[in-house]
Design an enzyme around this catalytic site. Structure first.
Site, short mmCIF file in Angstrom:
data_model
loop_
_atom_site.label_atom_id
_atom_site.label_comp_id
_atom_site.label_asym_id
_atom_site.label_seq_id
_atom_site.Cartn_x
_atom_site.Cartn_y
_atom_site.Cartn_z
N TRP A 286 7.73 2.03 -13.60
CA TRP A 286 8.53 1.90 -14.81
C TRP A 286 7.62 1.84 -16.04
O TRP A 286 6.66 1.08 -16.08
CB TRP A 286 9.38 0.63 -14.73
CG TRP A 286 10.25 0.37 -15.91
CD1 TRP A 286 11.00 1.28 -16.60
CD2 TRP A 286 10.50 -0.89 -16.54
NE1 TRP A 286 11.70 0.67 -17.61
CE2 TRP A 286 11.41 -0.67 -17.60
CE3 TRP A 286 10.04 -2.19 -16.31
CZ2 TRP A 286 11.87 -1.69 -18.43
CZ3 TRP A 286 10.50 -3.21 -17.13
CH2 TRP A 286 11.40 -2.97 -18.18
N ASP B 230 7.58 1.78 -5.70
CA ASP B 230 8.93 1.80 -6.28
C ASP B 230 9.01 2.71 -7.49
O ASP B 230 8.13 2.71 -8.35
CB ASP B 230 9.31 0.37 -6.69
CG ASP B 230 10.70 0.30 -7.30
OD1 ASP B 230 11.67 0.32 -6.53
OD2 ASP B 230 10.80 0.22 -8.53
N TYR C 258 13.07 7.26 -14.39
CA TYR C 258 11.71 7.15 -14.93
C TYR C 258 11.14 8.57 -15.05
O TYR C 258 10.78 9.18 -14.04
CB TYR C 258 10.80 6.33 -14.00
CG TYR C 258 11.28 4.93 -13.69
CD1 TYR C 258 12.25 4.29 -14.47
CD2 TYR C 258 10.77 4.24 -12.59
CE1 TYR C 258 12.68 3.01 -14.17
CE2 TYR C 258 11.19 2.95 -12.29
CZ TYR C 258 12.15 2.35 -13.08
OH TYR C 258 12.58 1.07 -12.77
N SER D 288 19.91 -3.61 -7.82
CA SER D 288 18.98 -4.11 -8.83
C SER D 288 19.78 -4.74 -9.96
O SER D 288 20.72 -4.14 -10.47
CB SER D 288 18.11 -2.97 -9.37
OG SER D 288 17.27 -3.43 -10.41
N GLY E 292 2.87 -3.12 -12.44
CA GLY E 292 2.61 -1.82 -13.02
C GLY E 292 1.14 -1.79 -13.40
O GLY E 292 0.57 -2.83 -13.74
N GLN F 153 -7.18 -3.07 -12.47
CA GLN F 153 -6.08 -4.03 -12.64
C GLN F 153 -5.43 -4.35 -11.30
O GLN F 153 -5.04 -5.49 -11.04
CB GLN F 153 -5.04 -3.46 -13.61
CG GLN F 153 -5.55 -3.28 -15.03
CD GLN F 153 -4.56 -2.52 -15.89
OE1 GLN F 153 -3.81 -1.66 -15.42
NE2 GLN F 153 -4.54 -2.84 -17.19
N ASN G 169 -5.13 -8.03 -9.58
CA ASN G 169 -3.82 -8.62 -9.29
C ASN G 169 -3.61 -8.94 -7.82
O ASN G 169 -2.96 -9.93 -7.47
CB ASN G 169 -2.71 -7.69 -9.78
CG ASN G 169 -2.62 -7.63 -11.29
OD1 ASN G 169 -3.05 -8.55 -11.98
ND2 ASN G 169 -2.07 -6.55 -11.82
#
Length: 323
Positions: free
Chosen positions: A21, A49, A54, A149, A283, A289, A293
């Site tokens: 997204w 996902d 998108y 969702s 994301g 990154q 994470n």
């Protein structure tokens, strides 16, 4: 990597998933998107996902994941939002569900979708029609599981009741927004309803669009190159750029430092403290990154740490549900 079952199903997903997204297919270059997906997969992420809404993301994700065995990852996409100007090119009618499933399969370049999700609730279509269409797609093998969702507790309860009455395959997941600042799923009984009905929570925006990385400081200009500085992606993050939120982030950063971790790892560990959460979707625009994470899965928060965190978060006024 660690894995959790998605609700009461037998499907296991990585505690950290990778989403697309506002990034892949739009704000992030295709090369960078592919590098992130490869890094995530190499580090054990198996949940990916995306959505038909998108722009370009399904194509990028599908073509990148073709490098790997299809059975080794869980591919999820969604439908609901308009795909054209016609009256039937939106929502959760049987027509739109069937047509969009076929379109997503083509864009993803795959024979089946592991998890097909209703991106929002459709008040104009009978829930029974939606559930029967999803069940038919499962019977055909075009989708393996179905989820939703941003559905309310009442909507999830209604769908579960219809599935049981009609002996349809049950929904197995709900994908709501959930982070330290946006917690409506706690207040409105969504977590409890999902646990009761056997739906696993796949939460998105666990880092509050990057606010919970500590890169945005109170009283300072927005850093160049960040999501908030990008006109393509700053629509959502602007709601977080409040003085109370940024001041709270400073205190949370101090807590993370005391724990010997980063704020983003701390924020993800806070999400994963919830047993009902199956996966937190991050994301990323850079592989480094993802590496940072994913270290969150090793961080365990004690009751004292959680209690202290709650004291800090108590100063934040509620965000309205994203519906």
């Amino acid at each position: 990597m660690k894995y959790r079952k998605l609700g009461r199903s037998g499907l296991k997903v990585s505690e950290i998933g990778l989403g697309s997204w506002l990034t892949y297919g739009s704000a992030t270059s295709e090369e960078a998107a592919r590098a992130c997906m490869h890094k995530a997969y190499e580090l054990g992420v198996n949940f990916f996902d995306t959505s038909n809404s998108y722009t370009g993301a399904e194509e990028v994700m599908g073509s990148t994941l073709k490098s790997y065995s299809r059975s080794s990852y869980v591919l999820a996409t969604k439908l609901f939002f308009p795909q054209g100007s016609g009256p039937n090119e939106r929502g959760l009618s049987r027509k739109h569900i069937v047509e969009q499933c076929e379109a997503s399969l083509k864009r993803l370049g795959t024979d089946y979708i592991d998890l097909y999700q209703c991106h929002r609730f459709d008040s104009e279509t009978p829930v029974e029609e939606t559930l029967r269409a999803l069940d038919d797609l499962q019977a055909q093998g075009k989708i393996l599981y179905a989820g939703v969702s941003e559905w309310t507790a009442a909507q999830i309860a209604e769908a579960s009741g219809i599935s049981k009455r009609l002996n349809l395959r049950p929904l197995i997941s709900n994908q709501p927004i959930y982070n330290m600042f946006e917690r409506y799923i706690e207040r409105e009984g969504v977590i409890e309803q999902c646990e009761q009905e056997g739906l696993g929570l796949i939460v998105f925006s666990p880092l509050a669009q990057g606010i919970l990385t500590g890169k945005y400081k109170p009283g300072q200009q927005i850093p160049e190159g960040t999501r908030a500085a990008n006109n393509q992606t700053n629509g959502v993050i602007n709601s977080y750029l409040r003085e109370d939120v940024l001041q709270c982030t400073v205190q949370l950063s101090e807590m993370a430092n005391e724990l010997g971790t980063t704020l983003s790892q701390f924020a993800l560990a806070w999400i994963l403290r919830q047993p009902a959460v199956s996966s937190a979707i991050i994301g990323s625009s850079r592989p480094v990154q993802i590496e940072e994470n994913l270290k969150a899965i090793e961080l365990k928060l004690t009751p004292d740490i959680i209690s202290e965190t709650e004291k800090i978060l108590s100063s934040i006024s509620h965000f309205a549900p994203m519906r």
